[in-house]
Write a protein that holds these residues in place. Structure first.
Motif, PDB file in Angstrom:
ATOM      1  N   LEU A 101     -11.950 -31.075  -2.454  1.00  0.00           N
ATOM      2  CA  LEU A 101     -10.754 -30.246  -2.318  1.00  0.00           C
ATOM      3  C   LEU A 101     -10.871 -28.911  -3.041  1.00  0.00           C
ATOM      4  CD1 LEU A 101      -8.018 -33.002  -2.854  1.00  0.00           C
ATOM      5  CD2 LEU A 101      -8.585 -31.866  -0.705  1.00  0.00           C
ATOM      6  N   TRP A 102     -11.608 -28.897  -4.151  1.00  0.00           N
ATOM      7  CA  TRP A 102     -11.630 -27.713  -5.021  1.00  0.00           C
ATOM      8  C   TRP A 102     -12.968 -26.985  -5.051  1.00  0.00           C
ATOM      9  CZ3 TRP A 102      -7.133 -25.959  -6.948  1.00  0.00           C
ATOM     10  CH2 TRP A 102      -6.059 -26.848  -6.988  1.00  0.00           C
TER      11      TRP A 102
ATOM     12  N   LYS B  30      -8.277 -26.753  -0.669  1.00  0.00           N
ATOM     13  CA  LYS B  30      -8.386 -26.921   0.779  1.00  0.00           C
ATOM     14  C   LYS B  30      -7.177 -27.631   1.383  1.00  0.00           C
ATOM     15  CE  LYS B  30     -13.431 -26.960   0.657  1.00  0.00           C
ATOM     16  NZ  LYS B  30     -14.666 -27.742   0.915  1.00  0.00           N
ATOM     17  N   HIS B  31      -6.298 -28.167   0.528  1.00  0.00           N
ATOM     18  CA  HIS B  31      -5.079 -28.826   1.010  1.00  0.00           C
ATOM     19  C   HIS B  31      -3.940 -28.470   0.053  1.00  0.00           C
ATOM     20  CE1 HIS B  31      -2.234 -31.893   2.314  1.00  0.00           C
ATOM     21  NE2 HIS B  31      -3.013 -32.149   3.351  1.00  0.00           N
TER      22      HIS B  31
ATOM     23  N   ALA C 254      -3.153 -30.651  -2.977  1.00  0.00           N
ATOM     24  CA  ALA C 254      -4.211 -30.911  -3.959  1.00  0.00           C
ATOM     25  C   ALA C 254      -3.771 -30.560  -5.381  1.00  0.00           C
ATOM     26  CB  ALA C 254      -5.464 -30.127  -3.600  1.00  0.00           C
TER      27      ALA C 254
END
Length: 504
Positions: free
Chosen positions: A412-413, A434-435, A438
């Motif tokens: 995600l990071w 990315k979300h 998150a």
């Protein structure tokens, strides 16, 4: 009494004991086993036994060998191990409450946004933190939560938050003057100070000023009682699930009751003193407005004030402490933030308009919250059969969001997930990963932290004033040991070297 009467009494007692035993087995063994079987049929597995203790609390493992932001294996070793063997969605036990632990954004979205009515605060969370948050908004569910949120919400309207900046300025400036005198008394240009306790006192003081309109506040005792209750809460963690365990008058329970009464009496005294000072047109503080409302009972006001005190020292003090660590570890970011402070404030105090201009400090705070989330686990329990993503969640199953794992997820990071990089938040929190789910240090949805806006403003003001007056270095006595005691805190305190700025 004849023989038949004796037999009837004996039968009633025997049936009562049998009912209690069966109820105990049903609640703590049969139902949990059935819930685990339901999840295992869906391919969701995990460790068969609860971690003991759930958290590494005041005792336990040694300090980290070096300062690393990869903290999941240290603060939640059982979660790191389960994720390695079973994935981001796995089974775990919270005392005798079976639960799944999740760090999948889609499931978290369903939990907090689409299906939030199907999940409430966990019984065991309420059991462990009842002494601190008793009857307050933090532990409320259902209609009680809706009523209490309606009572508390006006405190956090944007105009109210702006009005609180002055109180934060005044409280922080007093602390800064004390720090400057502390350094001066040493006869040196700089001096070591553990700022963690300082921030605890400061936050309790800010709560008193902004809720009660008090400046001469007995915050030392309030802080002492809350810290004692938090310590006792962790000490009783492994056995508090047993029926009636918290009602038996022995050792730790007697001490809990005593400290809880002292805290309640002190807060109630503050509320009543504030009531005596009520005058027409002068009840602009939060408690004054509640006292003006005849529909709000005194016990509700006491409960909410206790909650505000507790959240101040439990959540904001650790955030400020870890932010000081980041400033000390990364002097280039400290200097960048200081230059921004000098440019925006030009030697003056922080005004409400200035707060929005402190962009660098905001990014530093957000990155600190990502690496060291104040609330590392968010717990709920399902009250009706539901779905999270493609996973069926039966009634009675607990759900924990592993915020530490979510904030340290490389997928995600990115590859720099365990590095301090405030620039990732330059375009806000929604696009930092990315979300959008998150990053969630304050939970999400309708039950997001009601004081989020004020917390962010308060921390920005405090850090800005510190940078305006001091240069910060890390003390050689600092030992890195983030630990979960409910919130995530630095176990060994936060000793830093403070050097007053000569040109301020």
């Amino acid at each position: 009494m004849d023989v038949i009467s004796v037999l009837l009494v004996a039968l009633v007692l025997a049936l009562s004991v049998l009912w209690m035993v069966c109820s105990f087995l049903m609640r703590y063994y049969w139902v949990p086993s059935a819930l685990r079987a339901v999840m295992e049929k869906q391919g969701i597995r995990g460790s068969p036994n609860p971690p003991n203790p759930i958290f590494d609390v005041f005792d336990g493992k040694p300090d980290m060998k070096e300062i690393s932001h990869d903290i999941l294996p240290h603060v939640l070793p059982w979660a790191a191990q389960n994720m390695k063997f079973y994935g981001n969605v796995h089974l775990n036990w919270w005392l005798r409450e079976p639960r799944i632990v999740i760090s999948e954004p889609k499931m978290i979205w369903d939990l907090f946004m689409k299906k939030h009515k199907d999940f409430v605060k966990s019984h065991f969370i309420k059991l462990l933190s009842d002494d601190i948050f008793h009857k307050g908004l933090f532990l409320a569910n259902g209609e009680a939560w809706a009523r209490q949120r309606q009572i508390v919400a006006p405190r956090y309207y944007i105009d109210e938050v702006k009005a609180m900046v002055r109180a934060v300025n005044n409280a922080t400036s007093q602390v800064m003057a004390k720090w400057e005198a502390f350094v001066k008394d040493s006869g040196d240009v700089e001096r070591e100070l553990d700022v963690q306790v300082e921030f605890m006192c400061l936050n309790v003081d800010v709560v008193a000023r902004t809720t009660l309109g008090l400046e001469d506040n007995d915050f030392q005792n309030i802080l002492k009682y809350n810290i004692t209750l938090l310590k006792l809460q962790n000490d009783q963690e492994t056995w508090s699930w047993l029926p009636f365990a918290r009602l038996i008058p022995f050792g730790i329970n007697v001490e809990r009751w005593k400290v809880r009464k002292q805290l309640n009496d002190l807060v109630r005294k503050q509320v009543r003193e504030r009531r005596k000072k009520m005058t027409e047109g002068n009840n602009i503080d939060f408690i004054g407005k509640l006292l003006d409302n005849p529909d709000v009972r005194e016990d509700v006001i006491v409960a909410e004030l206790k909650t505000l005190y507790a959240t101040g020292f439990i959540s904001l003090a650790p955030l400020l402490s870890f932010t000081m660590l980041m400033l000390a570890l990364y002097p280039s970011w400290q200097e960048k933030a200081r230059q921004e402070v000098d440019q925006v404030l030009d030697g003056e105090v922080v005004s409400p308009k200035d707060v929005t201009k402190l962009i660098t400090i905001e990014m530093i705070l957000q990155e600190t919250l990502r690496l060291y989330p104040t609330m590392p686990l968010i717990a709920r329990v399902c009250i009706k059969d539901s779905m999270l993503g493609d996973v069926f969640i039966p009634k009675g199953l607990g759900v924990s969001v592993n915020v530490v794992a979510l904030h340290h997820d490389r997928d995600l990071w990115g590859d720099d997930v365990n590095e301090f990089n405030p620039s990732r938040f330059k375009n806000g929190t929604a696009t930092a990963a990315k979300h959008p789910m998150a990053f969630m240090p304050f939970a999400y949805g309708v039950r997001t932290c009601i004081g989020r806006a004020f917390s962010e403003v308060q921390c920005k003001v405090i850090i800005a004033i510190i940078l305006q007056r001091f240069e910060v270095k890390l003390s050689p006595n600092y030992r890195h040991h983030p630990v979960i005691t409910g919130p995530l805190i630095p176990k060994n305190g936060m000793p830093v070297i403070l050097k007053p700025r000569q040109n301020f």
